[in-house]
Structure formats: C-alpha cells, structure tokens
Design an enzyme around this catalytic site. Structure first.
Site, short mmCIF file in Angstrom:
data_model
loop_
_atom_site.label_atom_id
_atom_site.label_comp_id
_atom_site.label_asym_id
_atom_site.label_seq_id
_atom_site.Cartn_x
_atom_site.Cartn_y
_atom_site.Cartn_z
CB SER A 358 -0.96 -0.01 1.20
OG SER A 358 -0.24 -0.02 2.40
CE LYS A 401 -2.84 0.89 5.57
NZ LYS A 401 -2.80 0.52 4.16
#
Length: 474
Positions: A358, A401
């Site tokens: 990511s 996140k």
C-alpha cells in the site's frame, strides 16, 4: 462487534442454543478480545474456559493421546468439559495465529474437526475413544493477524475485527474501567487520587501509543503504586495524615512516570522536497510511514531502495519508478527525467522490517516531488497500491490507518475509491474534521498533492477512462 454478538445471542434465545457459528476476534494486542469472550459467557450464563493454542505443535493436545503412551491424557477439549462440568461452556482458543507444526502432527488441521459444526457432534478423543458431542459448545477464537491462519481453518470461522482505539476512546476506557479497577487493587479510595482528563491524554500520547490499552494500564498502575507508597508512609491509625488528595495533572505527570517516551510520530513539521507521508498497517495497529527521496550526480541513472523493505515493497518501488519514468512528460513537462543522477529512496527506521502493498502512490508522489523540486501539500497522508497504468488499488486496515493519521495530526487523506464502503461504516467521530479524498487513478492523487500543478494528460486517455469508469462519488 457488539451488534454481531447481540444477533448471536438473539438467535440463541429463539432457538434455545447457539450452534453452527464460530466467532474469530482479530485485532492488535490489548484491545480486549479475551474480555469480550468472558462477557459473552457471562451474558449467556455459561461457564468460561480459556486456553492458549499459541506455540502448540502436537495434535494430541487437541485430540488426546492414545492410552498406550506413558503420561497419556485426554485432549484440551475434553479437559475443558471436565473442568467446567457442563456440555455447553464457552471455550476460548487464544492466539490461533501462533500455532506451530512439527513431526508430531499439525494441530491447526486437528482443530478443523473441532471447529466445524457439521463434524464436531461426533468428535472422537483418542484417550476416551468414545464419540463426544461438541456441537453445544460455543467456540470463540482470537488472533492478532490472519495471514498465518490456514485457509481451511479461516473458512470455518466468522471474522470480527477489533481495531485499535483512538485517544477519546482510550480516555473513556481509562476513566470508566482501568482507574477504578486498579485503584481498588492498590487499596486506594476514590478520595485518595484523581486524574485530570489532560493527564490521561498526556499518558496516551507520551507513554502509551500502542493500539490497545495494556501499556496505558501499566502506566496507570505505576502512578497508583507511587500514590499508595506516599499514603502508606504518612498513615497513622485509621485516619490518613494530612488527608490530602493526590491530583495527577499534566504538570506533575513526569514526577510519576519520568520524561515522555514518545514526543511525536512526525519527523517533519513541514515535509521537505522529495518526502511524502504514507499510512501503514501493522499487527500492533496503524502507523505513519515516510518515504524520503534524494538525488545526487552520477554517471548512470539508477534507483536505490533502503529501509529494510520486504519483497512486495521492493516491487512497489520498481512500479513507482517505472510509472514516474513513463509519465514524466504528463506531470512535469519539459523537465528532464533525473539526467546523470542516482535516486535514493529510503523508508526511515531501517531496523524495522516493512512490507505490504500500500505504499505505491506514496512512492510515486515522493519521486514526483523530487523531480519537480516542489513540496507535497502539508498534513497530507495517503495509502494505496498503484499499477503500471496508474490505477489505484484498494487497501486493508482502513480504520487503523485513519487512527494513525489522526494521531499524527494529518487532516487531508487519500484513500482508494474501492475503500469507500469501509469508510462509510466508520463512526462519525472518527471522520470529524478530516478532508478525505477517494481516488481511482494517480492523476487525482497528483491534483490533491500538488494543487498548483496541472496534469497534462492527453484528451484521448481522459476519454477512454471516462468511458471505462463513469464518475463515482468523491
């Protein structure tokens, strides 16, 4: 999670028993997975038995030893029934992701029979050698990560994710549960010690920055022990000398806990040229991840990557490098692509291994910042994998996140468009005050990261993409 457990109990109430469902609680350490298991047992008024399967490498521990062996004994399932003296306890299998395998057999495969509602009504323990019905037992499984759990075992369980807590949640947990419970354990009264909200927030930010609340509880215990010592020294008879209440505030916190361990998650107040901030997921919760790039003169153009990146991340860097090289004219027209230079990409904290798919768009943004010699927009965090054509792919761990971004005071966030459904499921207080963008292609990331710049994409490309992907919600 509460909703899912209420559904579970509701069905149980109507059918007269909870069958056919195995709950697996997945989340970082210290977020209360075991506590939820105990609460479910209490709510169902059933006996609770917990054992850890972490490090277990002998299938006989699950299925029992044959009676011909010295020291033979039944497996853990039969022991649990023997201990609870009931056929329908709540059995919690802790740390299922840390199970080993050896020449003695594979306990993870032995668990398949135990956890399959279709098979466990005829569970055969090698020691007892008679069929035992485990279908009335409610199994709750816990794990930190899913990667190490075998697929067939995962298939039999329903995954419920417990993410880490944000500061507001941790403060509430400390005030409602941790402080009263530990105060009682230390023999203190409510009139002996008070914590201000600011002090708890300071403990969370400066001393206990993990996803769960275990370190926070240890720090609270440390303070309460010191208060107990002070009271014990000044104690006379039944009354307490001076009768003074200990007030734990931000100003005197360091006298109890010493200097803060963490100062900030951020390396830079203002990111320099060639630096972009990414968001990462770890088994301990979310974290911010910097991608730094520099160039220096060299005979041959070359890209170097350091920072103990794993194989997937190395590939991300290669994809980012190729994408920037092939689209340089689109984003920075007239700028030669790193002529006679070597480019070094570094991910700080080199002692920590990093891997995952990511960091693609973060790497591209850092490289373009270096190429154009322009800073990335401040307080911007991003996450998403990129393909060679610039498509942004979805990521996992969105909530973790987001929590990491809030902790680092990043208020502009970029997520892949396909993660919009995960974002919609989050509670409103988590999203408050954030500017969140959902992107499909890297061009959209570029316009957010460098607001003054324009993308010089060809009309042909734009039209082709519009046809393939009609405008979605942004």
């Amino acid at each position: 999670i509460k909703e899912r457990i209420l559904e579970f109990i509701g069905v149980g109430k109507l059918t007269g028993g909870v069958k056919g469902s195995i709950i697996c609680l997945v989340g970082p350490p210290g977020v209360g997975k075991t506590s939820i298991g105990k609460s479910v047992a209490r709510a169902l008024n059933r006996k609770f038995y917990r054992f850890s399967v972490g490090g277990m490498r002998d299938e006989a521990e699950i299925k029992g030893h044959r009676r011909t062996y010295i020291g033979a004994m039944p497996g853990k399932m039969i022991q649990a029934l023997k201990y609870t003296e009931t056929m329908n306890p709540v059995i919690m299998l802790d740390e299922v992701d840390k199970m080993g395998a050896s020449y003695h057999g594979d306990p993870a495969s032995a668990l398949l029979e135990v956890l399959d509602p279709e098979q466990n009504r005829d569970f055969l323990d090698h020691y007892l050698d008679v069929h035992c019905d485990l279908s009335n037992v409610l199994f709750i499984v816990t794990a930190n990560i899913l990667d190490t759990i075998p697929e067939p075992l995962k298939d039999r369980m329903e995954m419920l994710r417990l993410s880490g807590y944000i500061q507001a949640e941790k403060i509430a947990i400390a005030q409602k549960y941790l402080i009263p419970r530990n105060r009682k354990l230390m023999g203190l009264k409510a009139s002996d010690v008070t914590f201000t909200k600011g002090a708890i927030a300071q403990i969370i930010n400066g001393y206990a920055r993990e996803a769960g609340v275990r370190t926070l509880e240890n720090n609270l215990k440390k303070i309460l022990r010191k208060v107990a010592v002070k009271i014990a020294k000044g104690q006379q008879g039944k009354g307490r000398k001076g009768g003074q209440k200990a007030l734990i505030a931000e100003a005197n916190l360091s006298t109890y806990l010493g200097k803060p361990i963490f100062t900030t998650d951020r390396y830079y107040k203002v990111n320099p040229v060639g630096v972009a901030t990414g968001l990462a997921w770890t088994s301990m919760g979310g974290a911010t991840l910097y991608i730094e790039t520099v160039r220096y003169p060299a005979e041959k153009l070359e890209m170097k990557l350091t920072g103990q990146a794993g194989d997937v991340m190395k590939e991300s860097a290669q994809i980012a490098w190729t994408y920037v090289q092939s689209h340089a004219e689109q984003y920075a027209p007239g700028t030669p692509f790193f002529e006679k230079s070597q480019v070094h990409i570094h991910i700080p904290e080199g002692a920590t291994p990093k891997d995952g798919p990511s960091a693609g768009i973060t790497m591209v943004t850092a490289l373009l910042s270096l190429l154009m010699n322009q800073k990335v927009r401040q307080n911007l965090g991003m996450t998403g994998e990129i393909t060679l054509t610039g498509k942004v792919l979805p990521i996992g761990g969105l909530k973790e996140k987001l929590i990491a971004a809030r902790r680092s005071k990043l208020d502009v966030l970029i997520f892949p468009k396909e993660n919009l459904r995960d974002y919609d499921e989050l509670p409103e207080y988590l999203k408050k005050g954030l500017e969140v963008h959902f992107v499909d292609y890297y061009e959209e990331v570029f316009t957010i990261a460098f607001p003054e710049k324009k993308v010089h994409a060809t009309t042909k490309t734009k039209l082709a993409r519009k046809k393939a992907h009609p405008a979605g919600r942004a």
